[in-house]
Motif scaffolding. Structure first.
Motif, PDB file in Angstrom:
ATOM      1  N   MET A   1      18.145 -58.422 -30.370  1.00  0.00           N
ATOM      2  CA  MET A   1      19.336 -58.918 -30.384  1.00  0.00           C
ATOM      3  C   MET A   1      20.412 -57.947 -31.174  1.00  0.00           C
ATOM      4  N   LEU A   2      19.847 -57.256 -32.334  1.00  0.00           N
ATOM      5  CA  LEU A   2      20.457 -56.517 -33.192  1.00  0.00           C
ATOM      6  C   LEU A   2      21.265 -55.068 -32.387  1.00  0.00           C
ATOM      7  N   GLY A   3      20.156 -54.681 -31.541  1.00  0.00           N
ATOM      8  CA  GLY A   3      20.310 -53.495 -30.655  1.00  0.00           C
ATOM      9  C   GLY A   3      21.200 -53.869 -29.572  1.00  0.00           C
ATOM     10  N   VAL A   4      21.110 -54.864 -28.896  1.00  0.00           N
ATOM     11  CA  VAL A   4      22.088 -55.168 -27.889  1.00  0.00           C
ATOM     12  C   VAL A   4      23.408 -55.664 -28.207  1.00  0.00           C
ATOM     13  N   THR A   5      23.568 -56.272 -29.508  1.00  0.00           N
ATOM     14  CA  THR A   5      24.849 -56.380 -30.141  1.00  0.00           C
ATOM     15  C   THR A   5      25.545 -55.258 -30.243  1.00  0.00           C
ATOM     16  N   ALA A   6      24.787 -54.023 -31.215  1.00  0.00           N
ATOM     17  CA  ALA A   6      25.435 -52.869 -31.530  1.00  0.00           C
ATOM     18  C   ALA A   6      25.820 -52.211 -30.282  1.00  0.00           C
ATOM     19  N   VAL A   7      24.992 -52.039 -29.258  1.00  0.00           N
ATOM     20  CA  VAL A   7      25.285 -51.323 -28.034  1.00  0.00           C
ATOM     21  C   VAL A   7      26.336 -51.747 -27.587  1.00  0.00           C
ATOM     22  N   LEU A   8      26.525 -53.328 -27.201  1.00  0.00           N
ATOM     23  CA  LEU A   8      27.628 -53.956 -26.612  1.00  0.00           C
ATOM     24  C   LEU A   8      28.974 -53.528 -27.416  1.00  0.00           C
ATOM     25  N   ALA A   9      29.078 -53.417 -28.673  1.00  0.00           N
ATOM     26  CA  ALA A   9      30.035 -53.115 -29.554  1.00  0.00           C
ATOM     27  C   ALA A   9      30.404 -51.875 -29.459  1.00  0.00           C
ATOM     28  N   VAL A  10      29.730 -51.022 -29.584  1.00  0.00           N
ATOM     29  CA  VAL A  10      29.965 -49.545 -29.338  1.00  0.00           C
ATOM     30  C   VAL A  10      30.506 -49.161 -27.928  1.00  0.00           C
ATOM     31  N   ALA A  11      29.836 -49.776 -26.994  1.00  0.00           N
ATOM     32  CA  ALA A  11      30.603 -49.437 -25.581  1.00  0.00           C
ATOM     33  C   ALA A  11      31.996 -50.352 -25.434  1.00  0.00           C
ATOM     34  N   LEU A  12      32.051 -51.356 -25.717  1.00  0.00           N
ATOM     35  CA  LEU A  12      33.507 -51.988 -25.783  1.00  0.00           C
ATOM     36  C   LEU A  12      34.479 -51.148 -26.661  1.00  0.00           C
ATOM     37  N   ASP A  13      34.064 -50.589 -27.796  1.00  0.00           N
ATOM     38  CA  ASP A  13      34.932 -49.879 -28.633  1.00  0.00           C
ATOM     39  C   ASP A  13      35.400 -48.581 -27.862  1.00  0.00           C
ATOM     40  N   GLN A  14      34.343 -47.880 -27.401  1.00  0.00           N
ATOM     41  CA  GLN A  14      34.605 -46.403 -26.925  1.00  0.00           C
ATOM     42  C   GLN A  14      35.348 -46.777 -25.488  1.00  0.00           C
ATOM     43  N   TRP A  15      35.042 -47.679 -24.852  1.00  0.00           N
ATOM     44  CA  TRP A  15      35.861 -48.008 -23.443  1.00  0.00           C
ATOM     45  C   TRP A  15      37.600 -48.190 -23.812  1.00  0.00           C
ATOM     46  N   VAL A  16      37.603 -48.888 -24.673  1.00  0.00           N
ATOM     47  CA  VAL A  16      38.981 -49.535 -25.227  1.00  0.00           C
ATOM     48  C   VAL A  16      39.721 -48.139 -25.573  1.00  0.00           C
ATOM     49  N   LYS A  17      38.970 -47.475 -26.559  1.00  0.00           N
ATOM     50  CA  LYS A  17      39.616 -46.147 -27.048  1.00  0.00           C
ATOM     51  C   LYS A  17      40.020 -45.051 -25.860  1.00  0.00           C
ATOM     52  N   ILE A  67      24.128 -47.105 -41.854  1.00  0.00           N
ATOM     53  CA  ILE A  67      23.270 -46.903 -40.810  1.00  0.00           C
ATOM     54  C   ILE A  67      22.039 -47.061 -41.200  1.00  0.00           C
ATOM     55  N   GLY A  68      21.579 -46.197 -42.253  1.00  0.00           N
ATOM     56  CA  GLY A  68      20.119 -46.274 -42.723  1.00  0.00           C
ATOM     57  C   GLY A  68      19.653 -47.560 -43.334  1.00  0.00           C
ATOM     58  N   TRP A  69      20.690 -48.091 -44.192  1.00  0.00           N
ATOM     59  CA  TRP A  69      20.244 -49.430 -44.783  1.00  0.00           C
ATOM     60  C   TRP A  69      19.962 -50.398 -43.704  1.00  0.00           C
ATOM     61  N   ILE A  70      20.871 -50.436 -42.821  1.00  0.00           N
ATOM     62  CA  ILE A  70      20.672 -51.459 -41.839  1.00  0.00           C
ATOM     63  C   ILE A  70      19.361 -51.078 -41.054  1.00  0.00           C
ATOM     64  N   GLY A  71      18.877 -49.776 -40.755  1.00  0.00           N
ATOM     65  CA  GLY A  71      17.879 -49.670 -40.075  1.00  0.00           C
ATOM     66  C   GLY A  71      16.497 -50.195 -40.911  1.00  0.00           C
ATOM     67  N   TYR A  72      16.532 -50.101 -42.318  1.00  0.00           N
ATOM     68  CA  TYR A  72      15.480 -50.602 -43.078  1.00  0.00           C
ATOM     69  C   TYR A  72      15.685 -52.035 -43.149  1.00  0.00           C
ATOM     70  N   MET A  73      16.598 -52.771 -43.045  1.00  0.00           N
ATOM     71  CA  MET A  73      16.709 -54.054 -42.985  1.00  0.00           C
ATOM     72  C   MET A  73      15.858 -54.652 -41.756  1.00  0.00           C
ATOM     73  N   THR A  74      15.995 -54.008 -40.505  1.00  0.00           N
ATOM     74  CA  THR A  74      15.648 -54.497 -39.344  1.00  0.00           C
ATOM     75  C   THR A  74      14.064 -54.514 -39.412  1.00  0.00           C
TER      76      THR A  74
END
Length: 166
Positions: A1-17, A67-74
């Motif tokens: 779910m973390l990965g899906v949420t992150a990918v959707l957030a990046v995709a929406l952000d970059q599309w709007v930009k 990003i490294g800290w989140i990677g560790y937390m996962t």
């Protein structure tokens, strides 16, 4: 779910930009929702409220640490709400990092594309921000709420007993 949420957030952000850089002109805000929201294309070299514009290179470094800290937390993550929270933070961080790395004026100095302004164009009353900023804010607020309610990243819930008064 973390990965899906992150990918959707990046995709929406970059599309709007992309939409905003293709269809908006700097200095010509577009009023929507009766003036509640303005789309005002800006390029921000700093952090929130354009702070630190002379030290743009610092922001990608901080982002890489996050990003490294989140990677560790996962590796210990077993909570759906925490996965969504950290996914939003990760997606927001990666969305703005992409701007810092690949937009003008150059790598590690790129300006973030901002476009959303509430109540007035050009942050006369509030900041101009983007989807990545929104994801970061919501993700951090959710993380604070999870901490305050005792929800642990491993899925446990810690209940704090109230101190008795005599």
């Amino acid at each position: 779910m973390l990965g899906v949420t992150a990918v959707l957030a990046v995709a929406l952000d970059q599309w709007v930009k992309w939409l905003c850089t293709e269809h908006l002109t700097e200095g010509e805000p577009v009023r929507i929702l009766g003036g509640l929201v303005y789309l005002s294309l800006l390029r921000n070299g700093g952090a929130a409220f354009s702070m630190g514009e002379n030290h743009t290179w610092v922001f990608p470094v901080i982002t890489l640490v996050v990003i490294g800290w989140i990677g560790y937390m996962t590796t210990r993550l077993r909570s759906l709400p925490w996965a969504i929270s950290l996914g939003l933070v990760l997606g927001g961080a990666v969305g703005n990092l992409g701007d810092r790395l690949f937009r003008a004026p150059g790598p590690f100095r790129g300006h973030v594309v901002d476009m959303i302004s509430l109540f007035a164009p050009y942050a006369e009353k509030f900041a101009v921000f983007n989807i990545a900023d929104s994801c970061l804010t919501v993700g951090v607020c959710l993380a604070v709420l999870l901490e305050l309610t005792g929800r642990q990243r491993d899925g446990r819930r810690v209940v704090h007993k109230k101190a008795e008064t005599a």
